[in-house]
Scaffold this motif. Sequence first.
Motif: not given
Length: 169
Positions: A4-9, A14-17, A53-54
Motif C-alpha cells: 500500500k502506498r499513500h500520498y499525503g500533501e 509505503f507499506f509492504s508485507t 517507509l515514511f
Amino acid sequence: NLQKRHYGENYTLFFSTSFPFKHKTEHVRYWRTGTRNNLQKKNWYIEPFLWLLFNSNKGSVDFQYSNSTQTPYLIQMLDIKDTSNPLAITKGNPNLKESRKHHLKLQVNYKKNTYVYTNIEMNFLEDLVANGFTYNPKNGIYTYQPENVKGNWNAKGELFYRTFADKKE
C-alpha cells in the motif's frame, strides 16, 4: 504479498508485507562400513517480511523486518558414530532443529540546515548449529557432536552528521 502506498500533501507512506510459505524436502542415503542409513526430512515454514517507509521533504524513516530459516545438514542428523579416529569420536544428532534469523533494520534521515543519518540493524539468531565437544580426561578422548545454540545476536549502529561550516553554507 500486500503493498500500500499513500500520498499525503508533504509525505509518502509505503507499506509492504509478505508471508511466503515454503516447503523443502531433503533425502540422504549414507553407507559406511556395511551400515546403510537413510533419512528424509520434509520442512514447511513461513518467512515473513515487513517494510514500512515514511518519506517527506524533511527526512525519512525506513523500518524493515525479515525472517529466514536454515535447515541443518542431514548428514549431521544421522544417528551414527564415527570411531575411525579413536581419540576424536564424531556423532550425529537426530534432534537438531531448524535455525532462524530475525533481522531488524531502522534508518532515520533528517535534513534541514543539517543532515543526520542513523542506521540500526540487529539480528537475532535462534538454534544455530555449532559443533560441540566433550573431553574425557581419563582416556584423552574428544567426542564431537553438532548441537543447537541459543542466544546468538549481533547489532550494528551508524551515525552520520553533516552541517555547514558558516552562515554562507
